[in-house]
Design a protein around this motif. Sequence first.
Motif, mmCIF file in Angstrom:
data_model
loop_
_atom_site.group_PDB
_atom_site.id
_atom_site.type_symbol
_atom_site.label_atom_id
_atom_site.label_comp_id
_atom_site.label_asym_id
_atom_site.label_seq_id
_atom_site.Cartn_x
_atom_site.Cartn_y
_atom_site.Cartn_z
ATOM 1 N N THR A 9 2.377 -11.710 13.556
ATOM 2 C CA THR A 9 1.978 -10.749 12.527
ATOM 3 C C THR A 9 0.564 -10.241 12.776
ATOM 4 O O THR A 9 0.291 -9.035 12.679
ATOM 5 C CB THR A 9 2.060 -11.391 11.128
ATOM 6 O OG1 THR A 9 3.399 -11.826 10.887
ATOM 7 C CG2 THR A 9 1.636 -10.408 10.049
ATOM 8 N N ALA A 16 -0.204 -1.933 16.375
ATOM 9 C CA ALA A 16 0.474 -0.806 15.723
ATOM 10 C C ALA A 16 -0.308 0.499 15.897
ATOM 11 O O ALA A 16 0.260 1.508 16.347
ATOM 12 C CB ALA A 16 0.715 -1.117 14.244
ATOM 13 N N LEU A 47 1.772 6.289 10.750
ATOM 14 C CA LEU A 47 2.668 5.141 10.570
ATOM 15 C C LEU A 47 2.046 3.877 11.153
ATOM 16 O O LEU A 47 2.087 2.806 10.531
ATOM 17 C CB LEU A 47 4.015 5.427 11.224
ATOM 18 C CG LEU A 47 5.037 4.283 11.188
ATOM 19 C CD1 LEU A 47 5.402 3.940 9.744
ATOM 20 C CD2 LEU A 47 6.280 4.640 11.992
ATOM 21 N N VAL A 51 1.124 0.649 8.897
ATOM 22 C CA VAL A 51 1.659 -0.693 9.170
ATOM 23 C C VAL A 51 0.520 -1.702 9.271
ATOM 24 O O VAL A 51 0.588 -2.811 8.719
ATOM 25 C CB VAL A 51 2.499 -0.677 10.462
ATOM 26 C CG1 VAL A 51 2.821 -2.098 10.922
ATOM 27 C CG2 VAL A 51 3.793 0.114 10.247
ATOM 28 N N LEU A 55 0.012 -4.933 6.748
ATOM 29 C CA LEU A 55 -0.076 -6.293 7.296
ATOM 30 C C LEU A 55 -1.445 -6.909 7.009
ATOM 31 O O LEU A 55 -1.547 -8.118 6.754
ATOM 32 C CB LEU A 55 0.191 -6.269 8.806
ATOM 33 C CG LEU A 55 1.609 -5.858 9.229
ATOM 34 C CD1 LEU A 55 1.717 -5.818 10.752
ATOM 35 C CD2 LEU A 55 2.642 -6.834 8.661
#
Length: 672
Positions: A9, A16, A47, A51, A55
């Motif tokens: 993660t 990203a 996007l 993201v 997160l």
Amino acid sequence: MSTTLSASTLLAVPLAPLVGSALAGIFGTAFGGNRLGRAASHSLTILGVAVAFVLSAMTLMDVMDGARFNATIYEWMVVGGMKMEIGFMVDGLTAMMMCVVTFVSLMVHIYTMGYMADDKGYNRFFAYISLFTFSMLMLVMSNNLLQLFFGWEAVGLVSYLLIGFWYNKPTAIFANMKAFLVNRVGDFGFILGIGLIAAYTGTLNYTEIFAKTSELGAMTFPGTDWMLVTVIAICLFIGAMGKSAQFPLHVWLPDSMEGPTPISALIHAATMVTAGIFMVARMSPIYELSDVALNFVLVIGAITALFMGFLGIIQNDIKRVVAYSTLSQLGYMTVALGASAYSVAVFHLMTHAFFKALLFLAAGSVIMGLHHNQDILWMGGVRKYMPITWITSLIGTLALIGTPFFSGFYSKDSIIEAVHFSNLPGAGFAYFAVLAGVFVTSFYSFRLYFLVFHGQERYDQNPDAHHDDHHDHGHHGDGKPHETPWVVTLPLVLLAIPSVIIGYLTIEPMLFGDFLKDAITINAEAHPAMAEFAKIFHGPVAMVSHALHTPPLYLAIAGAVSAWYMYLVNPAVPAAFARALRPLITVLENKYYLDWFNENVLARGARALGVGLWKGGDRGVIETGVVNASWKLVGTVSAVVLHLQSGYLYHYALVMIVGVLAFMTYFVWLAK
């Protein structure tokens, strides 16, 4: 819940925006055949950053519940027992920075859709700002100095690309080169500090370095009686002086306003320039060992906070006023670091990121609404034409000057209180500087606010508007101001919300709770500022009531009232001051002559030294004295030896006989 975070993660957070940047930068430009259009490029990059923000927010929630992460993700190589690795250290400090970076970056990405709508480099710009986001995330998430340095240099490189984004504009090219060179000066000191740490600890990992601070504290710098930690701390701070634009390495930041407005908000308000503040806070175990280094940090920060604020008073370019405000506020953060109030510095870093990004984006909105005019002397009365921009600008201004209950109030007043309790030799000067800076900040902030949004309308009288860029955003019309599209105003509204409430909500856990406890080290006995401040803190509401009886509030009010009187009620007063204080104004207009000194003394001196080394050293000593002299010597010797090589055997026999006789004579002489 788990006490550790997921490595996959965390890895997705920086990757990203990197993926979005790569796709837009390769396939959205001529380099990859322009396969992606504008909609696809901005969608992919937005996007990616969205993201990362989601997160990061999830990570922050887990960190608030006690989760932590400190591990190697990838081991690159081992050199003499020293590991070169990519790894993450995620604690309260990192999680907060991750959220600030990704949220502000997301707002800038959305804003850019409106601001850069008609620019030919649209896709390239999105690729750059996403790449910047990746670089900054790698910096703040690192658990070792190698990765920190990678992120440090990467944000510097991308800022170079962004400041000079309009590469056909000479002033932009000059500005990005200036930023690049000044940052190299700071980075020289930074890498020396990293090298000293590596040499004396044998590691680049934060945890391992901090475990050896007691050993470092007992060492002296070879050949001197200086404490080694003092040299290390000052070298590291020189890097922070360049990146976080502290006097005298601040000269690059105002000129960087030549880049598009979105990068002013992203790089020069919320993220890149705060990298130095973050680094010093992260290195607090080292700084706590040296009062000399802390005092140096304190004084440099105080000079920056006060004297850069003075320059904001005489600026007429709307972006440059906000830029000098950034310099001044970075000085406030640095003062807090010097007072060992690291958590306060980080707290102001966070609150400042929101309201300063808001002010920069609002300035860009005004520029768009006024058809590229940046000169505040040719604005006025904009409030009724641009209501959303007006109210959000007012919120940002109130937060900046430290209005009670706004976010900037809690962080700025905390800095002033911490400096008041500091016991360092420079604390007296620093306390005066941050107090005087309150009046100065309020004055130039409301000067800008009143000249732009109130008073007589002057936008139609400007004979030569200063353009922010070389394109027109598609706005023509009849010349009247107009509110900007929703992609511009939405980020303003979303940034205005934390500019009001974030300070009230977070002051207690960040300054007096456990949120930053394991990220920051303070020697309370040697540096009691935070401990003393904690004794008088009784909650955010009580802090406001206490402020009603302290100088900062009255200084802020005095600054606002002075600006109101001088620029709305009696505009003749500023002109009278300008005439009476002409020599001082000249010094301020020339920015204390630091640019002149750098260009005419340092740059010319360096050029003269280079020419001298070239002509005297390279051409004189090496080329003439070594290279040419050596071949001439060989030629001369060869010419002599040539005569000994006649080719006749009797000549060689004679030489042999003479040689044998010489040896016999020598040995007979030895025998006697």
